[in-house]
Design a protein around this motif. Sequence first.
Motif, PDB file in Angstrom:
ATOM      1  N   GLY A   1      -4.437  62.831  22.751  1.00 34.84           N
ATOM      2  CA  GLY A   1      -5.641  62.477  22.005  1.00 34.84           C
ATOM      3  C   GLY A   1      -6.657  63.588  21.894  1.00 34.84           C
ATOM      4  N   ALA A   2      -6.240  64.840  22.141  1.00 32.97           N
ATOM      5  CA  ALA A   2      -7.182  65.960  22.128  1.00 32.97           C
ATOM      6  C   ALA A   2      -6.857  66.943  21.009  1.00 32.97           C
ATOM      7  N   ASN A   3      -7.792  67.833  20.773  1.00 34.79           N
ATOM      8  CA  ASN A   3      -7.656  68.926  19.818  1.00 34.79           C
ATOM      9  C   ASN A   3      -7.774  70.239  20.585  1.00 34.79           C
ATOM     10  N   THR A   4      -7.311  71.338  19.999  1.00 33.98           N
ATOM     11  CA  THR A   4      -7.448  72.630  20.664  1.00 33.98           C
ATOM     12  C   THR A   4      -7.571  73.728  19.627  1.00 33.98           C
ATOM     13  N   TYR A   5      -7.401  74.966  20.081  1.00 38.33           N
ATOM     14  CA  TYR A   5      -7.614  76.132  19.216  1.00 38.33           C
ATOM     15  C   TYR A   5      -6.399  77.032  19.305  1.00 38.33           C
ATOM     16  N   VAL A   6      -5.771  77.315  18.164  1.00 40.09           N
ATOM     17  CA  VAL A   6      -4.508  78.052  18.143  1.00 40.09           C
ATOM     18  C   VAL A   6      -4.518  79.080  17.008  1.00 40.09           C
ATOM     19  N   THR A   7      -3.457  79.881  16.960  1.00 43.51           N
ATOM     20  CA  THR A   7      -3.299  80.867  15.883  1.00 43.51           C
ATOM     21  C   THR A   7      -2.204  80.407  14.936  1.00 43.51           C
ATOM     22  N   LYS A   8      -2.541  80.323  13.645  1.00 42.70           N
ATOM     23  CA  LYS A   8      -1.578  79.949  12.606  1.00 42.70           C
ATOM     24  C   LYS A   8      -1.656  80.968  11.484  1.00 42.70           C
ATOM     25  N   ALA A   9      -0.526  81.535  11.106  1.00 43.83           N
ATOM     26  CA  ALA A   9      -0.456  82.523  10.023  1.00 43.83           C
ATOM     27  C   ALA A   9      -1.462  83.652  10.232  1.00 43.83           C
ATOM     28  N   GLY A  10      -1.659  84.023  11.500  1.00 46.61           N
ATOM     29  CA  GLY A  10      -2.554  85.122  11.820  1.00 46.61           C
ATOM     30  C   GLY A  10      -4.015  84.756  11.929  1.00 46.61           C
ATOM     31  N   ASP A  11      -4.359  83.504  11.656  1.00 45.43           N
ATOM     32  CA  ASP A  11      -5.748  83.056  11.738  1.00 45.43           C
ATOM     33  C   ASP A  11      -5.934  82.139  12.939  1.00 45.43           C
ATOM     34  N   ASP A  12      -7.057  82.294  13.625  1.00 44.24           N
ATOM     35  CA  ASP A  12      -7.405  81.414  14.735  1.00 44.24           C
ATOM     36  C   ASP A  12      -8.120  80.195  14.179  1.00 44.24           C
ATOM     37  N   VAL A  13      -7.557  78.994  14.426  1.00 41.19           N
ATOM     38  CA  VAL A  13      -8.085  77.780  13.807  1.00 41.19           C
ATOM     39  C   VAL A  13      -7.996  76.589  14.757  1.00 41.19           C
ATOM     40  N   THR A  14      -8.816  75.591  14.492  1.00 44.50           N
ATOM     41  CA  THR A  14      -8.713  74.339  15.240  1.00 44.50           C
ATOM     42  C   THR A  14      -7.408  73.644  14.881  1.00 44.50           C
ATOM     43  N   SER A  15      -6.772  73.040  15.875  1.00 46.75           N
ATOM     44  CA  SER A  15      -5.419  72.509  15.698  1.00 46.75           C
ATOM     45  C   SER A  15      -5.382  71.162  14.990  1.00 46.75           C
ATOM     46  N   GLU A  16      -6.441  70.382  15.119  1.00 51.55           N
ATOM     47  CA  GLU A  16      -6.538  69.075  14.470  1.00 51.55           C
ATOM     48  C   GLU A  16      -8.007  68.727  14.298  1.00 51.55           C
ATOM     49  N   GLY A  17      -8.261  67.523  13.770  1.00 54.99           N
ATOM     50  CA  GLY A  17      -9.638  67.085  13.565  1.00 54.99           C
ATOM     51  C   GLY A  17      -9.768  65.604  13.819  1.00 54.99           C
ATOM     52  N   MET A  18      -9.246  65.157  14.958  1.00 55.56           N
ATOM     53  CA  MET A  18      -9.175  63.724  15.248  1.00 55.56           C
ATOM     54  C   MET A  18     -10.017  63.317  16.440  1.00 55.56           C
TER      55      MET A  18
ATOM     56  N   THR B   1     -12.991  55.668  19.197  1.00 57.32           N
ATOM     57  CA  THR B   1     -12.984  56.033  17.779  1.00 57.32           C
ATOM     58  C   THR B   1     -14.044  57.076  17.471  1.00 57.32           C
ATOM     59  N   ARG B   2     -15.098  57.134  18.288  1.00 58.21           N
ATOM     60  CA  ARG B   2     -16.230  58.016  17.999  1.00 58.21           C
ATOM     61  C   ARG B   2     -16.363  59.170  18.978  1.00 58.21           C
ATOM     62  N   THR B   3     -15.325  59.431  19.734  1.00 59.09           N
ATOM     63  CA  THR B   3     -15.324  60.566  20.652  1.00 59.09           C
ATOM     64  C   THR B   3     -14.112  61.441  20.381  1.00 59.09           C
ATOM     65  N   ALA B   4     -14.343  62.732  20.218  1.00 55.96           N
ATOM     66  CA  ALA B   4     -13.259  63.709  20.065  1.00 55.96           C
ATOM     67  C   ALA B   4     -13.314  64.661  21.255  1.00 55.96           C
ATOM     68  N   VAL B   5     -12.160  65.033  21.763  1.00 55.51           N
ATOM     69  CA  VAL B   5     -12.091  65.918  22.929  1.00 55.51           C
ATOM     70  C   VAL B   5     -11.443  67.243  22.529  1.00 55.51           C
ATOM     71  N   PHE B   6     -12.057  68.331  22.946  1.00 51.93           N
ATOM     72  CA  PHE B   6     -11.528  69.675  22.704  1.00 51.93           C
ATOM     73  C   PHE B   6     -10.928  70.168  24.020  1.00 51.93           C
ATOM     74  N   TYR B   7      -9.620  70.334  24.041  1.00 52.35           N
ATOM     75  CA  TYR B   7      -8.950  70.834  25.249  1.00 52.35           C
ATOM     76  C   TYR B   7      -8.821  72.345  25.177  1.00 52.35           C
TER      77      TYR B   7
END
Length: 334
Positions: A202-219, A145-151
Amino acid sequence: MSVRNDVTVTIDIQRPTPKLGFGKPMIIGSSESGLEYTTYADLEGVKKDFAENTEVYKAAYAIFNQGNNSPAEIAIMLHKTEGETLADLLDQVFAKDGYFLVSTSNELTDITAIADAVEQNGTRVFLARSSNKANLATVKAKKYTRTAVFYHTESSNYPEAAWIGRAASTLPGSLTWKNLTLRGIIPMDIDTTELMSIHELGANTYVTKAGDDVTSEGMTVSGEYIDIIHSQDYVTQSIELAVQKLFNREDKVRYDNNGISQIEGEVKTVLKRADLNGMIAHDDDDLPLYSTTFKPRSQVDPADREKREYNDGSFTFELAGAIHKTKISGVIKL
């Protein structure tokens, strides 16, 4: 000879409060000589102790590279490579001021060791990085619950540290960790199917949405939102601190309705501050959805009064949360 004046003027200089928020980043790792808990206000300070090719410097650079969103201060703690272990370091970490943890190691054994300790301690959040989907599956099985992973396939530039640098210093409850732009991180070139598979691991990553580079989730790994854990810890620890400070500054908090009201007042102050941060939802009349219930002295168990314990106060509030997705329907009239 002169007589002392009846008027005394004292002027204090008020300095700006550092932009720390409730979430000082702490880098943990190892080195030959180790390092006791040390704080740094900028990258130049880090550079004096760590060469630019070291993992500590790379992590610090990612944190401090987030422009105006960067924290005012970070902490670093390292255990010696000989004679000390990661477990020895973790025993000390939780006694120090540092909320969001980032490790210089992305080895699976180290990630799980830190995550296990953070889960058991229950007062910190750990952000890890990985470029190995098999490792993601292993970590997800732990349901942290207290660890987030960035892939990310390129994890050497510490994307999770950049994520911390962007979000950690903001007021708890004021932002969601999804859709944040990170300086120095290149987005993954993936399609929706692969993105969903990363999220399912269970991971999050970094993607492009509507021309902006953003984190994909916050979990976190368990599927809980990072901002909810952050908010929960902020309210819990802020109330503990506020009430303890009340006990410290008062000669006596009387065991009557006046004293009970003093305690309740401290709790309400924290909840009001949480509401101002954007943490608490509002009803249809735009009133914050929180309440407190503190029984008067007459309804308290006499045994508790004899022990000088008051155990009949409670509070509740509804988290505002955040909107991450939306579906909008429309009608075209001819």
